[in-house]
Design an enzyme around this catalytic site. Structure first.
Site, PDB file in Angstrom:
ATOM      1  N   ASP A  72      70.239 107.707 -62.712  1.00  0.00           N
ATOM      2  CA  ASP A  72      71.101 108.660 -63.412  1.00  0.00           C
ATOM      3  C   ASP A  72      72.016 108.016 -64.441  1.00  0.00           C
ATOM      4  O   ASP A  72      72.583 108.696 -65.277  1.00  0.00           O
ATOM      5  CB  ASP A  72      71.880 109.556 -62.431  1.00  0.00           C
ATOM      6  CG  ASP A  72      72.725 108.782 -61.450  1.00  0.00           C
ATOM      7  OD1 ASP A  72      72.710 107.538 -61.501  1.00  0.00           O
ATOM      8  OD2 ASP A  72      73.403 109.426 -60.623  1.00  0.00           O
ATOM      9  N   ARG A  73      72.166 106.686 -64.378  1.00  0.00           N
ATOM     10  CA  ARG A  73      73.036 106.026 -65.360  1.00  0.00           C
ATOM     11  C   ARG A  73      72.227 105.366 -66.472  1.00  0.00           C
ATOM     12  O   ARG A  73      71.033 105.117 -66.308  1.00  0.00           O
ATOM     13  CB  ARG A  73      73.875 104.943 -64.683  1.00  0.00           C
ATOM     14  CG  ARG A  73      74.819 105.495 -63.656  1.00  0.00           C
ATOM     15  CD  ARG A  73      75.711 104.405 -63.107  1.00  0.00           C
ATOM     16  NE  ARG A  73      76.648 104.990 -62.155  1.00  0.00           N
ATOM     17  CZ  ARG A  73      77.744 104.399 -61.733  1.00  0.00           C
ATOM     18  NH1 ARG A  73      78.058 103.205 -62.171  1.00  0.00           N
ATOM     19  NH2 ARG A  73      78.542 105.007 -60.882  1.00  0.00           N
ATOM     20  N   LYS A  91      73.579 113.562 -64.072  1.00  0.00           N
ATOM     21  CA  LYS A  91      73.491 112.705 -65.237  1.00  0.00           C
ATOM     22  C   LYS A  91      72.090 112.116 -65.261  1.00  0.00           C
ATOM     23  O   LYS A  91      71.421 112.056 -64.225  1.00  0.00           O
ATOM     24  CB  LYS A  91      74.567 111.643 -65.215  1.00  0.00           C
ATOM     25  CG  LYS A  91      74.612 110.784 -63.985  1.00  0.00           C
ATOM     26  CD  LYS A  91      75.927 110.018 -63.942  1.00  0.00           C
ATOM     27  CE  LYS A  91      76.073 109.279 -62.629  1.00  0.00           C
ATOM     28  NZ  LYS A  91      77.437 109.333 -62.116  1.00  0.00           N
ATOM     29  N   ASP A 133      70.145 102.708 -63.590  1.00  0.00           N
ATOM     30  CA  ASP A 133      70.630 102.191 -62.311  1.00  0.00           C
ATOM     31  C   ASP A 133      69.662 102.494 -61.172  1.00  0.00           C
ATOM     32  O   ASP A 133      68.534 102.958 -61.393  1.00  0.00           O
ATOM     33  CB  ASP A 133      72.030 102.747 -62.014  1.00  0.00           C
ATOM     34  CG  ASP A 133      71.985 104.208 -61.616  1.00  0.00           C
ATOM     35  OD1 ASP A 133      71.069 104.915 -62.067  1.00  0.00           O
ATOM     36  OD2 ASP A 133      72.867 104.646 -60.846  1.00  0.00           O
ATOM     37  N   LYS A 138      72.432 112.757 -49.968  1.00  0.00           N
ATOM     38  CA  LYS A 138      73.262 113.856 -50.457  1.00  0.00           C
ATOM     39  C   LYS A 138      72.426 115.119 -50.624  1.00  0.00           C
ATOM     40  O   LYS A 138      71.198 115.053 -50.761  1.00  0.00           O
ATOM     41  CB  LYS A 138      73.961 113.495 -51.758  1.00  0.00           C
ATOM     42  CG  LYS A 138      73.058 113.361 -52.962  1.00  0.00           C
ATOM     43  CD  LYS A 138      73.937 113.216 -54.199  1.00  0.00           C
ATOM     44  CE  LYS A 138      73.124 113.275 -55.469  1.00  0.00           C
ATOM     45  NZ  LYS A 138      73.933 113.523 -56.656  1.00  0.00           N
ATOM     46  N   THR A 189      86.904 112.723 -62.396  1.00  0.00           N
ATOM     47  CA  THR A 189      85.744 111.850 -62.221  1.00  0.00           C
ATOM     48  C   THR A 189      84.732 112.477 -61.267  1.00  0.00           C
ATOM     49  O   THR A 189      85.104 113.071 -60.263  1.00  0.00           O
ATOM     50  CB  THR A 189      86.222 110.495 -61.659  1.00  0.00           C
ATOM     51  OG1 THR A 189      87.037 109.882 -62.647  1.00  0.00           O
ATOM     52  CG2 THR A 189      85.058 109.586 -61.325  1.00  0.00           C
ATOM     53  N   GLU A 218      80.448 110.431 -68.711  1.00  0.00           N
ATOM     54  CA  GLU A 218      81.512 109.653 -68.090  1.00  0.00           C
ATOM     55  C   GLU A 218      81.466 108.227 -68.622  1.00  0.00           C
ATOM     56  O   GLU A 218      80.401 107.740 -69.001  1.00  0.00           O
ATOM     57  CB  GLU A 218      81.299 109.585 -66.578  1.00  0.00           C
ATOM     58  CG  GLU A 218      81.407 110.898 -65.872  1.00  0.00           C
ATOM     59  CD  GLU A 218      81.414 110.674 -64.357  1.00  0.00           C
ATOM     60  OE1 GLU A 218      82.506 110.698 -63.787  1.00  0.00           O
ATOM     61  OE2 GLU A 218      80.343 110.466 -63.779  1.00  0.00           O
ATOM     62  N   GLU A 219      82.609 107.565 -68.538  1.00  0.00           N
ATOM     63  CA  GLU A 219      82.686 106.175 -68.986  1.00  0.00           C
ATOM     64  C   GLU A 219      81.804 105.252 -68.152  1.00  0.00           C
ATOM     65  O   GLU A 219      81.475 104.157 -68.570  1.00  0.00           O
ATOM     66  CB  GLU A 219      84.127 105.686 -68.972  1.00  0.00           C
ATOM     67  CG  GLU A 219      84.918 105.927 -67.674  1.00  0.00           C
ATOM     68  CD  GLU A 219      84.438 105.186 -66.470  1.00  0.00           C
ATOM     69  OE1 GLU A 219      84.030 104.027 -66.625  1.00  0.00           O
ATOM     70  OE2 GLU A 219      84.462 105.785 -65.370  1.00  0.00           O
ATOM     71  N   HIS A 248      73.753 102.749 -57.428  1.00  0.00           N
ATOM     72  CA  HIS A 248      73.607 101.365 -57.875  1.00  0.00           C
ATOM     73  C   HIS A 248      74.001 100.358 -56.790  1.00  0.00           C
ATOM     74  O   HIS A 248      73.915  99.165 -57.005  1.00  0.00           O
ATOM     75  CB  HIS A 248      74.505 101.149 -59.085  1.00  0.00           C
ATOM     76  CG  HIS A 248      75.895 101.623 -58.816  1.00  0.00           C
ATOM     77  ND1 HIS A 248      76.247 102.948 -58.959  1.00  0.00           N
ATOM     78  CD2 HIS A 248      76.975 100.984 -58.330  1.00  0.00           C
ATOM     79  CE1 HIS A 248      77.508 103.090 -58.598  1.00  0.00           C
ATOM     80  NE2 HIS A 248      77.976 101.919 -58.211  1.00  0.00           N
ATOM     81  N   ASP A 259      69.210 104.808 -58.891  1.00  0.00           N
ATOM     82  CA  ASP A 259      68.577 106.118 -58.727  1.00  0.00           C
ATOM     83  C   ASP A 259      68.293 106.819 -60.057  1.00  0.00           C
ATOM     84  O   ASP A 259      67.904 107.985 -60.072  1.00  0.00           O
ATOM     85  CB  ASP A 259      69.441 107.018 -57.822  1.00  0.00           C
ATOM     86  CG  ASP A 259      70.801 107.298 -58.418  1.00  0.00           C
ATOM     87  OD1 ASP A 259      71.310 106.440 -59.164  1.00  0.00           O
ATOM     88  OD2 ASP A 259      71.365 108.382 -58.153  1.00  0.00           O
ATOM     89  N   ARG A 286      77.487 107.688 -47.969  1.00  0.00           N
ATOM     90  CA  ARG A 286      77.003 106.341 -48.286  1.00  0.00           C
ATOM     91  C   ARG A 286      77.544 105.355 -47.283  1.00  0.00           C
ATOM     92  O   ARG A 286      78.759 105.241 -47.129  1.00  0.00           O
ATOM     93  CB  ARG A 286      77.503 105.909 -49.664  1.00  0.00           C
ATOM     94  CG  ARG A 286      76.577 106.282 -50.762  1.00  0.00           C
ATOM     95  CD  ARG A 286      77.061 105.717 -52.067  1.00  0.00           C
ATOM     96  NE  ARG A 286      76.604 106.583 -53.133  1.00  0.00           N
ATOM     97  CZ  ARG A 286      76.919 106.444 -54.400  1.00  0.00           C
ATOM     98  NH1 ARG A 286      77.726 105.463 -54.771  1.00  0.00           N
ATOM     99  NH2 ARG A 286      76.455 107.268 -55.307  1.00  0.00           N
TER     100      ARG A 286
HETATM  101  C1  G1P Z   1      81.912 106.121 -59.755  1.00  0.00           C
HETATM  102  C2  G1P Z   1      82.178 106.366 -61.225  1.00  0.00           C
HETATM  103  C3  G1P Z   1      82.110 107.849 -61.517  1.00  0.00           C
HETATM  104  C4  G1P Z   1      80.766 108.396 -61.054  1.00  0.00           C
HETATM  105  C5  G1P Z   1      80.529 108.050 -59.599  1.00  0.00           C
HETATM  106  C6  G1P Z   1      79.153 108.465 -59.126  1.00  0.00           C
HETATM  107  O1  G1P Z   1      82.875 106.786 -58.979  1.00  0.00           O
HETATM  108  O2  G1P Z   1      83.421 105.837 -61.620  1.00  0.00           O
HETATM  109  O3  G1P Z   1      82.297 108.046 -62.894  1.00  0.00           O
HETATM  110  O4  G1P Z   1      80.726 109.784 -61.200  1.00  0.00           O
HETATM  111  O5  G1P Z   1      80.658 106.633 -59.413  1.00  0.00           O
HETATM  112  O6  G1P Z   1      78.146 107.839 -59.851  1.00  0.00           O
HETATM  113  P1  G1P Z   1      84.162 106.064 -58.388  1.00  0.00           P
HETATM  114  O7  G1P Z   1      83.680 104.878 -57.602  1.00  0.00           O
HETATM  115  O8  G1P Z   1      84.964 105.615 -59.561  1.00  0.00           O
HETATM  116  O9  G1P Z   1      84.849 107.108 -57.570  1.00  0.00           O
HETATM  117 ZN    ZN Z   2      73.277 106.424 -59.889  1.00  0.00          ZN
END
Ligand code: G1P
Ligand code: ZN
Length: 543
Positions: free
Chosen positions: A281-282, A376, A277, A126, A344, A363-364, A114, A279, A22
């Protein structure tokens, strides 16, 4: 038509992170930058010749140009067939679905999730493997290694294809199937959920707002919610994907999805609100006058999944990432389900899903998913909620209150300190790590530390060890705090502080989350010194 061999040399910074590569769009626009990375992926794949690849992205600026380059390179590298979403579009979960359905070798997904898009925004790429999930670490390591020594790439000199026309094409000997990006995914959703029940729910006058935030889920939500499920036109807002996401930041949280929160907490609010979001997935879930925190959503889905046909026989097990609240642990315990706590990032769930150890994970950070794909999946979570609402006949707020009454409430918040000075962030992490041993037994205000550890995970399937996955501190009260450095930020460093406390007493369940966690926030500052060390008075985002 001919294959060209272009001389090139490595670029700094082509190390893929947990979510691929990214960077700023301008970085990707440099001559050979994208091509270097794509060739590095191709060189890392053993079975590329004669294989099928899936290609698509979230529609952000540079998506189409990237697809054209990748197609020509795929042809030159001997790929037999490419499956591409119309106009180069595919949500991340839909790409995962298509890879699995057509038995592809893998897929290339163009997205920076996002992160803001547009000419001055971010772009990303990816590789997903045959199971439809993010490339395993051995593969991303091999790709990175290739980027460091690359000296040529292969590309066809064929003309660009018209990506807006669904159908079969040939590009320098490679078959290119341009497909409807929604159809396969919609069919999968129809097989998982009781669409008849959800259709009746909408027929009965149930109202919903889905905010696609001008990103990829617009076409999916229009087709599934308003088309197949009969939700009234206008249910989906901001449903037209724009190259710059309308200038917004399509990360569904209380800050960036404020417009949806205003609607759901305003007068005459609909029954149900959701957003996804960039793409797709959220997801976030709201009811009339209430927000379901992602950790709670995971727990509620785990407790009620059997109401949807796909999960009618019960779940095999559940998993959550380490910083995600322990709400789902209580459901797993009550139902006797195996529970896994992973670092994570989605890729850790893949092995557990592939091995059939879990059916559900989350995930949170607003990501939930199941064994139907290996990413996701935002709309999937929304449809599962709709199925649960349709079967139970309850309002979202009642489901939430009932859940807390049964299991107790895990108050939970995440404080993000974005784009802080990298050395300050490193200092926070290093000094925390250095004091782990001395923290145990220490009393800070009303909390006493019982566990202080640098989280490390041993994959139960392949035994791989992932260390330094965040600092986790547990208190005697069963409150918990986690600190980690983000792996996805593109500017400076981002520190994330996750705080959680458990409240069994029902009379306190309606407390405001930030009020409930106020004291813990200060305990965390005493221990971490984040505000002092970064010079920030407050977090950039509280969710
Ligand atoms: C963030 C989120 C994590 C998620 C990732 C990809 O990663 O916290 O839960 O899997 O984006 O969507 P982080 O920026 O915290 O490494
Ligand atoms: Zn996403």
């Amino acid at each position: 038509m001919a294959t060209l061999t272009i001389d090139t040399k490595p670029f700094d910074g082509q190390k893929p992170g947990t979510s691929g590569l990214r960077k700023k769009v301008s970085m990707f626009q440099q001559a050979n930058y994208l091509a270097n990375f794509v060739q590095s992926i191709f060189d890392a794949l053993d079975d590329l010749e004669g294989a099928t690849l899936v290609i698509g992205g979230d529609g952000r600026f540079y998506n189409e140009q990237a697809v054209q380059i990748i197609l020509k390179m795929a042809a030159a590298n001997g790929v037999a067939r490419a499956i591409v979403g119309e106009s180069g579009l595919l949500s991340t979960p839909a790409a995962s679905c298509v890879i699995r359905k057509y038995g592809a070798l893998g897929g290339i997904i163009l997205s920076a999730s996002h992160n803001p898009a547009g000419e001055n925004g971010d772009f990303g790429i990816k590789y997903n493997a045959k199971n439809g999930g993010p490339a395993p670490e051995a593969l991303t390591d091999a790709i990175f290694k290739n980027t460091q020594g690359i000296n040529r790439y292969l590309i066809s000199d064929a003309d660009d294809l018209d990506l807006a026309r669904i159908g079969r094409n040939s590009l320098d000997g490679m078959t290119v199937d341009i497909i409807n990006p929604v159809a396969d995914y919609a069919e999968l959703m129809q097989n998982l959920f009781d669409f008849g029940k959800i259709r009746s729910l909408f027929k009965s006058g149930f109202r919903m707002q889905f905010d696609a935030m001008h990103a990829i889920t617009g076409p999916y939500a229009h087709a599934i919610l308003e088309g197949m499920l009969g939700a009234p036109a206008g249910t989906v807002v901001n449903g037209m994907p724009l190259k710059d996401f309308g200038g917004g930041h399509p990360d569904p949280n209380p800050v960036y999805a404020k417009a949806l929160f205003d609607v759901m907490f305003g007068e005459n609010a609909p029954d149900f609100g959701a957003a996804s979001d960039g793409d797709g997935d959220r997801n976030i879930i709201l009811g009339r006058g209430c927000y379901v925190a992602p950790s709670d959503s995971l727990a509620i889905i785990a407790a009620n999944a059997q109401l949807a046909p796909a999960y009618g026989d019960g779940l095999k097990g559940v998993a959550r990432s380490m910083p995600t609240s322990g709400a789902v642990d209580r459901v797993a315990q009550a139902k006797g389900l195996p529970l896994y706590e992973t670092p994570t990032g989605w890729k850790f769930f893949g092995n557990l899903l592939d091995a059939g150890r879990i059916s559900l994970c989350g995930e949170e950070s607003a990501g939930t998913g199941s064994d139907h794909v290996r990413e996701k999946d935002g709309l999937w979570a929304v449809l599962l909620w709709l199925n649960i609402l349709a079967e139970s006949g309850k309002a979202v707020s009642d489901i939430l209150a009932d859940h807390w009454r049964t299991y107790g409430r895990n108050f939970y918040t995440r404080h993000d300190y974005e784009a802080v000075d990298t050395s300050a962030a490193d200092d926070v992490m290093a000094s925390l790590t250095a004091q782990l041993d001395s923290l145990v037994g220490r009393q800070v205000s009303s909390e006493t530390v019982t566990i202080a550890e640098d989280f490390s995970y041993t994959d139960p399937v392949d035994g791989a060890v992932s260390s330094n996955q965040g600092i986790c501190i547990v208190f005697e009260s069963s409150a918990r705090m986690v600190v980690r450095k983000s792996g996805t930020g593109t500017e400076g460093a981002t520190l994330r502080l996750y705080l959680e406390s458990f409240e069994p007493d029902e009379s306190r369940h309606t407390l405001d989350t930030q009020v409930a966690l106020e004291a813990l926030v200060e305990v965390a500052e005493t221990i971490t010194q984040i505000r002092a060390k970064t010079g920030r008075e407050a977090p950039s985002v509280v969710s």
